[in-house]
Write an enzyme that holds these catalytic residues in place. Structure first.
Site, mmCIF file in Angstrom:
data_model
loop_
_atom_site.group_PDB
_atom_site.id
_atom_site.type_symbol
_atom_site.label_atom_id
_atom_site.label_comp_id
_atom_site.label_asym_id
_atom_site.label_seq_id
_atom_site.Cartn_x
_atom_site.Cartn_y
_atom_site.Cartn_z
ATOM 1 N N ASP A 101 -16.697 -28.808 -37.082
ATOM 2 C CA ASP A 101 -16.761 -27.342 -37.198
ATOM 3 C C ASP A 101 -15.378 -26.767 -36.937
ATOM 4 O O ASP A 101 -14.484 -27.475 -36.464
ATOM 5 C CB ASP A 101 -17.854 -26.734 -36.304
ATOM 6 C CG ASP A 101 -17.570 -26.813 -34.814
ATOM 7 O OD1 ASP A 101 -16.784 -27.693 -34.390
ATOM 8 O OD2 ASP A 101 -18.136 -26.009 -34.064
ATOM 9 N N TYR A 150 -11.968 -24.824 -35.555
ATOM 10 C CA TYR A 150 -11.396 -24.566 -34.228
ATOM 11 C C TYR A 150 -11.986 -23.266 -33.689
ATOM 12 O O TYR A 150 -12.163 -22.301 -34.429
ATOM 13 C CB TYR A 150 -9.882 -24.408 -34.332
ATOM 14 C CG TYR A 150 -9.125 -25.643 -34.757
ATOM 15 C CD1 TYR A 150 -9.159 -26.815 -33.996
ATOM 16 C CD2 TYR A 150 -8.348 -25.641 -35.911
ATOM 17 C CE1 TYR A 150 -8.434 -27.948 -34.381
ATOM 18 C CE2 TYR A 150 -7.614 -26.770 -36.300
ATOM 19 C CZ TYR A 150 -7.673 -27.916 -35.533
ATOM 20 O OH TYR A 150 -6.959 -29.032 -35.907
ATOM 21 N N PHE A 200 -9.035 -29.034 -39.753
ATOM 22 C CA PHE A 200 -7.862 -29.507 -39.013
ATOM 23 C C PHE A 200 -6.622 -28.621 -39.158
ATOM 24 O O PHE A 200 -5.631 -28.842 -38.476
ATOM 25 C CB PHE A 200 -7.505 -30.970 -39.384
ATOM 26 C CG PHE A 200 -8.574 -31.950 -39.023
ATOM 27 C CD1 PHE A 200 -8.767 -32.333 -37.699
ATOM 28 C CD2 PHE A 200 -9.411 -32.491 -39.988
ATOM 29 C CE1 PHE A 200 -9.769 -33.232 -37.350
ATOM 30 C CE2 PHE A 200 -10.418 -33.389 -39.642
ATOM 31 C CZ PHE A 200 -10.590 -33.763 -38.315
ATOM 32 N N HIS A 244 -11.901 -40.515 -34.095
ATOM 33 C CA HIS A 244 -11.385 -39.152 -34.277
ATOM 34 C C HIS A 244 -9.957 -39.045 -33.738
ATOM 35 O O HIS A 244 -9.605 -39.729 -32.771
ATOM 36 C CB HIS A 244 -12.313 -38.174 -33.535
ATOM 37 C CG HIS A 244 -12.152 -36.758 -33.966
ATOM 38 N ND1 HIS A 244 -11.183 -35.930 -33.440
ATOM 39 C CD2 HIS A 244 -12.815 -36.011 -34.876
ATOM 40 C CE1 HIS A 244 -11.281 -34.733 -33.997
ATOM 41 N NE2 HIS A 244 -12.254 -34.766 -34.882
#
Length: 216
Positions: free
Chosen positions: A62, A64, A75, A183
């Site tokens: 989802d 930031y 990102f 991640h």
């Protein structure tokens, strides 16, 4: 709605009851709370990278949730925003992999070259990660992944972290390469993200398929 071929691909999905309910929920949230990304940027990932232009998908969970961070691309943040730790680690790996020292935080240049920067959940309330989970976004973005899976032309799926990797079951077509690792967040980057060389792997696949490589 998006003014791209995505409108055709998603036309049936956008008429479904769940998507109408999602639209009502999202509008209400934007009217009453501080929600990110800015309303006009929710679908920027699809606007920047049309259905036929997708070479690579980098899947996020989802947006930031910090003030001013999310810009509609997974990102990515605007250049005047402090670089989030995950993005910092992505750029560290990019430099280690290809020797590219990236200065700009806004990844729209990647998007314009065919990198679909897709968040599975496309909106979030300030300082409340996953606050828009299970509202309908996942069904919508799963359909996006399924529609790309149906393409004849190969799409490289980049799955970082357990959430993104859970979407592997949607990629049933063996012509689509999958690049996966933990991640890039500080909690897991040292356990296999650093040294995974995703950027050179992507470009090697594109080159092999006779496609233009991404200028990272």
């Amino acid at each position: 709605m998006i003014n791209k071929k995505w409108d055709e691909v998603l036309a049936g999905e956008m008429k479904k009851e769940y998507f109408k309910n999602l639209g009502i929920f999202v509008k209400k949230e934007y009217h009453s709370k501080r929600i990110f990304p800015p309303y006009q940027n929710i679908f920027d990932a699809l606007r920047f990278t049309d259905y036929d232009e997708v070479k690579v998908v980098i899947l996020g969970q989802d947006p930031y949730h910090g003030l001013g961070e999310a810009n509609g691309l997974s990102f990515s943040v605007h250049n005047n925003i402090k670089r989030p730790p995950s993005l910092q680690n992505i750029f560290k790996e990019l430099e280690s992999d290809l020797g590219i020292k990236r200065e700009t935080n806004d990844l729209s240049d990647w998007a314009k070259q065919g990198v679909l920067l897709l968040n599975s959940i496309m909106t979030v309330e300030q300082d409340k990660p996953l606050s828009h989970k299970d509202k309908g976004w996942e069904q919508f973005t799963d359909f996006i992944i399924k529609s790309l899976n149906e393409r004849e032309d190969p799409v490289i799926f980049v799955l970082w972290g357990s959430f993104a990797r859970s979407k592997k079951e949607l990629i049933t077509n063996s012509r689509h390469p999958i690049i996966e690792s933990v991640h890039p967040s500080p909690l897991s980057a040292n356990r296999g993200f650093f040294g995974s060389k995703p950027f050179s792997k992507i470009n090697n696949i594109l080159k092999k398929n006779g496609k233009k490589e991404i200028n990272w």
